[in-house]
Design an enzyme around this catalytic site. Structure first.
Site, PDB file in Angstrom:
ATOM      1  N   TYR A 160     -13.029   7.943 -12.348  1.00 31.84           N
ATOM      2  CA  TYR A 160     -12.974   6.645 -11.672  1.00 31.84           C
ATOM      3  C   TYR A 160     -13.748   5.586 -12.458  1.00 31.84           C
ATOM      4  O   TYR A 160     -13.279   4.461 -12.660  1.00 31.84           O
ATOM      5  CB  TYR A 160     -13.552   6.808 -10.267  1.00 31.84           C
ATOM      6  CG  TYR A 160     -13.733   5.540  -9.473  1.00 31.84           C
ATOM      7  CD1 TYR A 160     -12.666   4.965  -8.791  1.00 31.84           C
ATOM      8  CD2 TYR A 160     -14.989   4.943  -9.355  1.00 31.84           C
ATOM      9  CE1 TYR A 160     -12.831   3.817  -8.031  1.00 31.84           C
ATOM     10  CE2 TYR A 160     -15.169   3.803  -8.597  1.00 31.84           C
ATOM     11  CZ  TYR A 160     -14.088   3.243  -7.939  1.00 31.84           C
ATOM     12  OH  TYR A 160     -14.264   2.105  -7.184  1.00 31.84           O
ATOM     13  N   THR A 215     -16.762   0.268   3.473  1.00 30.96           N
ATOM     14  CA  THR A 215     -15.359   0.471   3.797  1.00 30.96           C
ATOM     15  C   THR A 215     -15.197   1.851   4.435  1.00 30.96           C
ATOM     16  O   THR A 215     -16.178   2.574   4.638  1.00 30.96           O
ATOM     17  CB  THR A 215     -14.476   0.387   2.541  1.00 30.96           C
ATOM     18  OG1 THR A 215     -14.806   1.483   1.665  1.00 30.96           O
ATOM     19  CG2 THR A 215     -14.693  -0.932   1.805  1.00 30.96           C
ATOM     20  N   ASP A 255       3.844   2.209  -4.307  1.00 32.99           N
ATOM     21  CA  ASP A 255       3.062   3.217  -5.026  1.00 32.99           C
ATOM     22  C   ASP A 255       2.853   2.711  -6.446  1.00 32.99           C
ATOM     23  O   ASP A 255       3.793   2.664  -7.242  1.00 32.99           O
ATOM     24  CB  ASP A 255       3.816   4.543  -5.031  1.00 32.99           C
ATOM     25  CG  ASP A 255       3.075   5.649  -5.773  1.00 32.99           C
ATOM     26  OD1 ASP A 255       1.949   5.399  -6.263  1.00 32.99           O
ATOM     27  OD2 ASP A 255       3.620   6.768  -5.882  1.00 32.99           O
ATOM     28  N   VAL A 256       1.624   2.316  -6.770  1.00 29.43           N
ATOM     29  CA  VAL A 256       1.376   1.734  -8.094  1.00 29.43           C
ATOM     30  C   VAL A 256       1.509   2.760  -9.204  1.00 29.43           C
ATOM     31  O   VAL A 256       1.511   2.389 -10.388  1.00 29.43           O
ATOM     32  CB  VAL A 256      -0.011   1.042  -8.160  1.00 29.43           C
ATOM     33  CG1 VAL A 256      -0.112  -0.082  -7.143  1.00 29.43           C
ATOM     34  CG2 VAL A 256      -1.140   2.057  -8.000  1.00 29.43           C
ATOM     35  N   LYS A 312     -12.368   2.180 -14.188  1.00 29.33           N
ATOM     36  CA  LYS A 312     -12.886   0.849 -13.871  1.00 29.33           C
ATOM     37  C   LYS A 312     -13.402   0.141 -15.129  1.00 29.33           C
ATOM     38  O   LYS A 312     -13.250  -1.078 -15.269  1.00 29.33           O
ATOM     39  CB  LYS A 312     -13.995   0.954 -12.819  1.00 29.33           C
ATOM     40  CG  LYS A 312     -13.515   1.385 -11.434  1.00 29.33           C
ATOM     41  CD  LYS A 312     -12.580   0.356 -10.812  1.00 29.33           C
ATOM     42  CE  LYS A 312     -12.308   0.666  -9.347  1.00 29.33           C
ATOM     43  NZ  LYS A 312     -11.405  -0.317  -8.708  1.00 29.33           N
ATOM     44  N   ASP A 321       0.855  -1.184   0.000  1.00 24.80           N
ATOM     45  CA  ASP A 321       0.000   0.000   0.000  1.00 24.80           C
ATOM     46  C   ASP A 321       0.889   1.231   0.000  1.00 24.80           C
ATOM     47  O   ASP A 321       2.022   1.186   0.474  1.00 24.80           O
ATOM     48  CB  ASP A 321      -0.912   0.020   1.228  1.00 24.80           C
ATOM     49  CG  ASP A 321      -2.144   0.883   1.040  1.00 24.80           C
ATOM     50  OD1 ASP A 321      -3.222   0.328   0.789  1.00 24.80           O
ATOM     51  OD2 ASP A 321      -2.016   2.126   1.128  1.00 24.80           O
TER      52      ASP A 321
END
Length: 262
Positions: A159, A194, A66-67, A163, A40
């Site tokens: 977003y 979440t 860090d992606v 997706k 993460d």
């Protein structure tokens, strides 16, 4: 504990695993025997998540990743291979969602770029780095976390576009990777309880009424779907999107409610 051992001896890397769905996935796969690397961008929280799982006797490590950074992704993959001796499963949970501004034309380029770079391109970076290692094992699996936002309109332009892009990447990568013994699938959740929904109980309750099964999802619901697709129970499944949404996209509850009120 699930009582299953479908991932005994498997090395697993989960991105975005410090909390929420990612943490639940890490727990589920570790409970089923996997050795899991929790990664993460929030390194302290990833450490806390991994430590809590280790206290339960599970084999879990943590690493900052860090992606959005290729070197960071490649370092995480290399760490998993070194620590576990192999990489058998990659689960892409990392994502970023910028709230929409009132007018589409006022959306800044930076917000669009950020959502796509982490959610879509970040997954691409992770798949690219992991694929040779997954192929070397002959039983590799990639599972990414999409969203119903990629299937229908629930707001969040950038977003949702990211997706939706994950659905296409899943299909094209599945076609490429099949001959190398790697399966690639996507889980598309609906609303999941979440930390993103903390302090928004009224909104959660309003949304709950739209779900035919009468509740919003829990991280464990998504983790169970990921575990299935990553396991040999799904050995003949690749390139698919598994919608896990309590019936939201299948049943138009608002339509039925309108008819009852008419």
């Amino acid at each position: 504990m699930t009582g299953l051992e479908r991932f005994a001896g498997h090395g697993v890397l989960v991105t975005g695993a410090a909390r929420g769905i990612g943490a639940a996935v890490a727990r589920r796969l570790a409970e089923e025997g996997a050795r899991v690397l929790v990664t993460d961008q929030d390194a302290p929280e990833a450490d806390r998540t991994a430590a809590a799982l280790r206290q339960q006797g599970l084999t879990v490590e943590a690493l900052a990743c860090d992606v959005a950074d290729r070197a960071s992704v490649e370092a995480a993959v290399a760490h998993a291979v070194t620590a576990f001796g192999s990489l058998d499963v990659l689960v892409n949970c990392a994502a970023h969602c910028t709230p929409d501004v009132p007018l589409f034309e006022d959306d800044p380029d930076e917000a669009w770029a950020r959502d796509l770079d982490i959610t879509l391109t970040g997954t691409y970076r992770c798949c690219r780095a992991a694929l040779p290692h997954l192929a070397a094992r002959g039983r590799g699996a990639i599972v990414s976390i999409g969203s119903v936002n990629g299937l229908q309109d629930y707001g969040n332009h950038a977003y949702s576009a990211a997706k939706a892009g994950l659905g296409s990447l899943t299909r094209t990568l599945a076609g490429h990777a099949a001959a190398r013994g790697v399966r690639v699938n996507l889980v598309a959740p609906g609303t999941v309880r979440t930390s993103a929904w903390e302090g928004r109980d009224g909104e959660v309750e309003a949304v709950r009424a739209l779900y035919p099964l009468g509740r919003v999802g829990e991280p464990q619901d998504i983790a169970a779907a990921v575990a299935f697709l990553a396991s040999r129970d799904a050995a003949w499944i690749t390139g698919t999107t598994l919608v896990v949404d309590g019936g939201l996209t299948a049943v138009h509850t608002g339509f039925h409610a309108a008819l009852r009120q008419a």
